[in-house]
Design a protein around this motif. Sequence first.
Motif, PDB file in Angstrom:
ATOM      1  N   ASP A  52     -50.826  24.453  35.594  1.00 16.26           N
ATOM      2  CA  ASP A  52     -49.923  23.421  36.107  1.00 16.26           C
ATOM      3  C   ASP A  52     -50.725  22.399  36.911  1.00 16.26           C
ATOM      4  OD1 ASP A  52     -47.952  24.958  35.009  1.00 16.26           O
ATOM      5  OD2 ASP A  52     -47.138  25.677  36.925  1.00 16.26           O
ATOM      6  N   VAL A  53     -50.384  21.128  36.723  1.00 16.23           N
ATOM      7  CA  VAL A  53     -51.006  20.056  37.500  1.00 16.23           C
ATOM      8  C   VAL A  53     -49.890  19.206  38.097  1.00 16.23           C
ATOM      9  CG1 VAL A  53     -52.503  18.026  37.468  1.00 16.23           C
ATOM     10  CG2 VAL A  53     -53.078  20.016  36.055  1.00 16.23           C
ATOM     11  N   PRO A  54     -49.724  19.221  39.429  1.00 15.37           N
ATOM     12  CA  PRO A  54     -48.633  18.452  40.048  1.00 15.37           C
ATOM     13  C   PRO A  54     -48.893  16.943  40.017  1.00 15.37           C
ATOM     14  CG  PRO A  54     -49.491  20.177  41.517  1.00 15.37           C
ATOM     15  CD  PRO A  54     -50.470  20.012  40.413  1.00 15.37           C
ATOM     16  N   THR A  55     -47.818  16.186  40.157  1.00 18.63           N
ATOM     17  CA  THR A  55     -47.914  14.738  40.300  1.00 18.63           C
ATOM     18  C   THR A  55     -48.903  14.378  41.407  1.00 18.63           C
ATOM     19  OG1 THR A  55     -45.587  14.583  39.708  1.00 18.63           O
ATOM     20  CG2 THR A  55     -46.565  12.635  40.702  1.00 18.63           C
ATOM     21  N   LYS A  56     -49.686  13.345  41.191  1.00 19.57           N
ATOM     22  CA  LYS A  56     -50.655  12.771  42.130  1.00 19.57           C
ATOM     23  C   LYS A  56     -52.001  13.498  42.114  1.00 19.57           C
ATOM     24  CE  LYS A  56     -46.966  11.600  45.419  1.00 19.57           C
ATOM     25  NZ  LYS A  56     -46.535  11.683  46.829  1.00 19.57           N
ATOM     26  N   HIS A  57     -52.047  14.698  41.542  1.00 18.88           N
ATOM     27  CA  HIS A  57     -53.311  15.434  41.524  1.00 18.88           C
ATOM     28  C   HIS A  57     -54.158  15.008  40.329  1.00 18.88           C
ATOM     29  CE1 HIS A  57     -52.794  18.503  44.774  1.00 18.88           C
ATOM     30  NE2 HIS A  57     -51.583  17.975  44.715  1.00 18.88           N
ATOM     31  N   LYS A  58     -55.426  15.419  40.357  1.00 14.21           N
ATOM     32  CA  LYS A  58     -56.372  15.052  39.320  1.00 14.21           C
ATOM     33  C   LYS A  58     -56.747  16.285  38.503  1.00 14.21           C
ATOM     34  CE  LYS A  58     -56.363  11.891  42.539  1.00 14.21           C
ATOM     35  NZ  LYS A  58     -55.563  12.081  43.757  1.00 14.21           N
ATOM     36  N   PHE A  59     -57.081  16.049  37.229  1.00 19.26           N
ATOM     37  CA  PHE A  59     -57.515  17.165  36.390  1.00 19.26           C
ATOM     38  C   PHE A  59     -58.784  16.775  35.645  1.00 19.26           C
ATOM     39  CE2 PHE A  59     -54.424  14.697  33.967  1.00 19.26           C
ATOM     40  CZ  PHE A  59     -55.047  14.516  32.733  1.00 19.26           C
ATOM     41  N   ALA A  60     -59.512  17.786  35.215  1.00 18.45           N
ATOM     42  CA  ALA A  60     -60.813  17.581  34.573  1.00 18.45           C
ATOM     43  C   ALA A  60     -60.634  17.012  33.170  1.00 18.45           C
ATOM     44  CB  ALA A  60     -61.578  18.889  34.529  1.00 18.45           C
ATOM     45  N   GLU A  61     -61.338  15.917  32.902  1.00 14.77           N
ATOM     46  CA  GLU A  61     -61.298  15.307  31.573  1.00 14.77           C
ATOM     47  C   GLU A  61     -62.202  16.068  30.604  1.00 14.77           C
ATOM     48  OE1 GLU A  61     -61.684  10.788  29.789  1.00 14.77           O
ATOM     49  OE2 GLU A  61     -63.196  11.493  31.216  1.00 14.77           O
ATOM     50  N   ARG A  62     -63.225  16.729  31.162  1.00 14.14           N
ATOM     51  CA  ARG A  62     -64.170  17.498  30.341  1.00 14.14           C
ATOM     52  C   ARG A  62     -64.504  18.794  31.073  1.00 14.14           C
ATOM     53  NH1 ARG A  62     -69.067  17.445  32.765  1.00 14.14           N
ATOM     54  NH2 ARG A  62     -69.717  15.651  34.022  1.00 14.14           N
ATOM     55  N   ASP A  63     -65.256  19.643  30.422  1.00 14.08           N
ATOM     56  CA  ASP A  63     -65.712  20.868  31.071  1.00 14.08           C
ATOM     57  C   ASP A  63     -66.819  20.548  32.070  1.00 14.08           C
ATOM     58  OD1 ASP A  63     -64.018  22.532  29.610  1.00 14.08           O
ATOM     59  OD2 ASP A  63     -65.465  22.738  27.966  1.00 14.08           O
ATOM     60  N   PHE A  64     -66.715  21.095  33.276  1.00 12.13           N
ATOM     61  CA  PHE A  64     -67.734  20.911  34.309  1.00 12.13           C
ATOM     62  C   PHE A  64     -68.451  22.234  34.551  1.00 12.13           C
ATOM     63  CE2 PHE A  64     -64.676  17.572  35.497  1.00 12.13           C
ATOM     64  CZ  PHE A  64     -65.528  16.482  35.595  1.00 12.13           C
ATOM     65  N   ALA A  65     -69.767  22.126  34.750  1.00 12.11           N
ATOM     66  CA  ALA A  65     -70.542  23.278  35.201  1.00 12.11           C
ATOM     67  C   ALA A  65     -70.617  23.260  36.717  1.00 12.11           C
ATOM     68  CB  ALA A  65     -71.950  23.231  34.601  1.00 12.11           C
ATOM     69  N   GLU A  66     -71.039  24.354  37.311  1.00 10.86           N
ATOM     70  CA  GLU A  66     -71.213  24.395  38.753  1.00 10.86           C
ATOM     71  C   GLU A  66     -72.226  23.341  39.190  1.00 10.86           C
ATOM     72  OE1 GLU A  66     -72.880  27.445  42.217  1.00 10.86           O
ATOM     73  OE2 GLU A  66     -72.226  28.243  40.279  1.00 10.86           O
ATOM     74  N   GLY A  67     -71.906  22.578  40.223  1.00 14.57           N
ATOM     75  CA  GLY A  67     -72.811  21.563  40.757  1.00 14.57           C
ATOM     76  C   GLY A  67     -72.701  20.209  40.091  1.00 14.57           C
ATOM     77  N   ASP A  68     -71.791  20.054  39.126  1.00 17.51           N
ATOM     78  CA  ASP A  68     -71.611  18.748  38.478  1.00 17.51           C
ATOM     79  C   ASP A  68     -70.954  17.752  39.433  1.00 17.51           C
ATOM     80  OD1 ASP A  68     -72.756  19.539  36.160  1.00 17.51           O
ATOM     81  OD2 ASP A  68     -70.903  19.629  34.974  1.00 17.51           O
ATOM     82  N   THR A  69     -71.207  16.483  39.179  1.00 17.03           N
ATOM     83  CA  THR A  69     -70.648  15.404  39.993  1.00 17.03           C
ATOM     84  C   THR A  69     -69.259  15.020  39.505  1.00 17.03           C
ATOM     85  OG1 THR A  69     -72.830  14.505  40.502  1.00 17.03           O
ATOM     86  CG2 THR A  69     -70.962  12.998  40.705  1.00 17.03           C
ATOM     87  N   ILE A  70     -68.324  14.898  40.442  1.00 19.13           N
ATOM     88  CA  ILE A  70     -66.985  14.393  40.155  1.00 19.13           C
ATOM     89  C   ILE A  70     -66.963  12.902  40.481  1.00 19.13           C
ATOM     90  CG2 ILE A  70     -64.533  14.533  40.720  1.00 19.13           C
ATOM     91  CD1 ILE A  70     -65.543  16.976  39.273  1.00 19.13           C
ATOM     92  N   THR A  71     -66.530  12.103  39.523  1.00 18.21           N
ATOM     93  CA  THR A  71     -66.514  10.651  39.687  1.00 18.21           C
ATOM     94  C   THR A  71     -65.087  10.131  39.595  1.00 18.21           C
ATOM     95  OG1 THR A  71     -68.705  10.496  38.670  1.00 18.21           O
ATOM     96  CG2 THR A  71     -67.417   8.465  38.813  1.00 18.21           C
ATOM     97  N   MET A  72     -64.710   9.295  40.558  1.00 15.62           N
ATOM     98  CA  MET A  72     -63.387   8.665  40.579  1.00 15.62           C
ATOM     99  C   MET A  72     -63.529   7.293  41.210  1.00 15.62           C
ATOM    100  SD  MET A  72     -59.882  10.346  42.040  1.00 15.62           S
ATOM    101  CE  MET A  72     -58.313   9.478  41.948  1.00 15.62           C
ATOM    102  N   TYR A  73     -62.763   6.320  40.759  1.00 13.33           N
ATOM    103  CA  TYR A  73     -62.922   4.927  41.169  1.00 13.33           C
ATOM    104  C   TYR A  73     -64.335   4.426  40.844  1.00 13.33           C
ATOM    105  CZ  TYR A  73     -58.680   5.666  43.970  1.00 13.33           C
ATOM    106  OH  TYR A  73     -57.404   5.966  44.394  1.00 13.33           O
ATOM    107  N   GLY A  74     -65.029   5.117  39.947  1.00  8.86           N
ATOM    108  CA  GLY A  74     -66.382   4.714  39.575  1.00  8.86           C
ATOM    109  C   GLY A  74     -67.450   5.159  40.544  1.00  8.86           C
ATOM    110  N   VAL A  75     -67.100   5.983  41.551  1.00 10.08           N
ATOM    111  CA  VAL A  75     -68.082   6.445  42.542  1.00 10.08           C
ATOM    112  C   VAL A  75     -68.017   7.966  42.658  1.00 10.08           C
ATOM    113  CG1 VAL A  75     -67.958   4.288  43.865  1.00 10.08           C
ATOM    114  CG2 VAL A  75     -66.474   6.211  44.493  1.00 10.08           C
ATOM    115  N   THR A  76     -69.055   8.551  43.239  1.00  5.36           N
ATOM    116  CA  THR A  76     -69.091   9.990  43.467  1.00  5.36           C
ATOM    117  C   THR A  76     -68.092  10.369  44.550  1.00  5.36           C
ATOM    118  OG1 THR A  76     -71.414  10.147  42.833  1.00  5.36           O
ATOM    119  CG2 THR A  76     -70.536  11.925  44.201  1.00  5.36           C
ATOM    120  N   VAL A  77     -67.236  11.351  44.228  1.00  2.59           N
ATOM    121  CA  VAL A  77     -66.247  11.803  45.222  1.00  2.59           C
ATOM    122  C   VAL A  77     -66.333  13.301  45.484  1.00  2.59           C
ATOM    123  CG1 VAL A  77     -64.644   9.923  44.679  1.00  2.59           C
ATOM    124  CG2 VAL A  77     -64.425  12.129  43.497  1.00  2.59           C
ATOM    125  N   GLY A  78     -67.199  14.012  44.754  1.00  3.76           N
ATOM    126  CA  GLY A  78     -67.306  15.446  44.986  1.00  3.76           C
ATOM    127  C   GLY A  78     -68.292  16.112  44.060  1.00  3.76           C
TER     128      GLY A  78
END
Length: 550
Positions: free
Chosen positions: A39-65
């Motif tokens: 389940d993914v609630p309204t306003k939350h984000k979900f992974a577009e692809r598979d991530f490995a441990e330590g991968d960079t999360i990008t949002m608004y075109g910048v690193t966010v996590g």
Amino acid sequence: MTELLKIHPADNVIVALRDFRAGEEVELPEGGTLPFREDVPTKHKFAERDFAEGDTITMYGVTVGKTLRPVPRGTRISTENVVHASSDYSVGQRSTEWDAPDVSAFRGRTFSGYHRGDGQVGTRNYWLVIPLVFCENRNVEVIQSAMLEKLGYVTDRAFSVDVDALIAKYRAGAAEEDILSTEILRSGTELHGKRVFPNVDGIKFLTHQGGCGGIRQDSEALCRLLAGYLNNPNVAGGTVLSLGCQNAQAGFLQEALDRIAPDFSKPLYILEQQRSKSEREFIAEAVKVTFTGLMQANQIERRPAGLEHLTLGLECGGSDGFSGISANPALGYASDLLVSLGGKAILSEFPELNGVEQELVNRCVTEEGALKFAHLMRSYSQRAEAVGSAFSMNPSPGNIRDGLITDAMKSAGAAKKGGTSPVVDVLDYTEQATRPGLNLLCTPGNDVESTTGLAGSGANLIVFTTGLGTPTGNPITPTVKMASNTALAQRMADIIDINAGTVISGEDTIQSKGEELLELLLRVASGEQLTRAEQLGQDDFIPWKRGVSL
């Protein structure tokens, strides 16, 4: 209505614009389909692809996590699987080219304001009664109780609470459940038309807990802040109460005024209690000089003024996962419109610019400004870390619950309030905004400390965006509340002035909502419309204490 949003082409997470259930399959914005694994609630984000441990999360075109563990495609991004991360920044080559918005609909427009002797124009005409030290708070409150209602400034009582009904039931032997079921809300009272001074919008009585006991720098900063309030174009003059022995000396206040406003000509009365005959005599004198000041302030009437006389404070609080894609960008567009018309905008809350420093550095028109911004950000971050905290701890439980899980993610959305215009100046706390264009002001992320700082640096209007709702206003600067989502605008209609949730539903664009906001601001600036915060008397004032207490 669109169900998904990928904010920037470089992003690798997607925003859910409605609730999704595990097993649902959706079409992605760039083609293809994606099955939800949970389940993914309204306003939350979900992974577009598979991530490995330590991968960079990008949002608004910048690193966010960064991921803490593998995150499969189609699962929710949360504090359990992602930790805060942001890119470093440096001062180098900058670019201040800007595609300014079309302002033809606003060119030549005016608002009706109060013209001051130094050329500033106020959107309100207030008299201030302020203490230099917390020891005078009680005297300020006594003066308030003596003057406010008699002069007709207890207005628009939206409701009253009938405590007498509870007392009567209690004396009659009512049980607790009877008390709890008793209706005690009564309709409001109108006191319009009874003002002794019709051209004075109000007397604002500020209290605080500073002025003595802390480090000298905090008292000096308080004096500079109060000087900024007296110099604010929305203020006609002031009565200042001093005890006499405190750290925040009247001389420091006068020095601060001389520095920021050498031609200060507003009526100002500074009274010292330790020189008075008695407390009663002191209060009586304060009431009399305040009354004469109001007589002078009442001689000023609204006259037309160009939009270049508006200084707009940009604020957000109680943010949610929609703030950065509806309300904040719409406010940013309104800011760009105003800047294009010769006005000023002030973007504050430095802890909520963490992760977007490079973009703002690159937008600074001078290298001096870029270096100052970088220095203020780094020194602020270091001070936070020195006391066992960090910018990464900024998101509140409410932010996280509604999809803002890292400070960089929150900051990337918060920065949208500043639009896209070049940064003309960088200000430390209490410094004045004097240059037309977008200014950056160092304040905390705390809502009230930040709005307090915005007014102290010259904002004569503030827009406060919110996704969760907050009853915040400012004593001297009208504060417009903008909801990021329609559910909030409907649920807390008594505190919200404008709804940006229509951007999420597709009824409006960022541009159309920004233009609607500017139209509202012109009505508010002219006194044609009171903000909800003004109607409810939300006069919040908290000076920022940057040091320890001694």
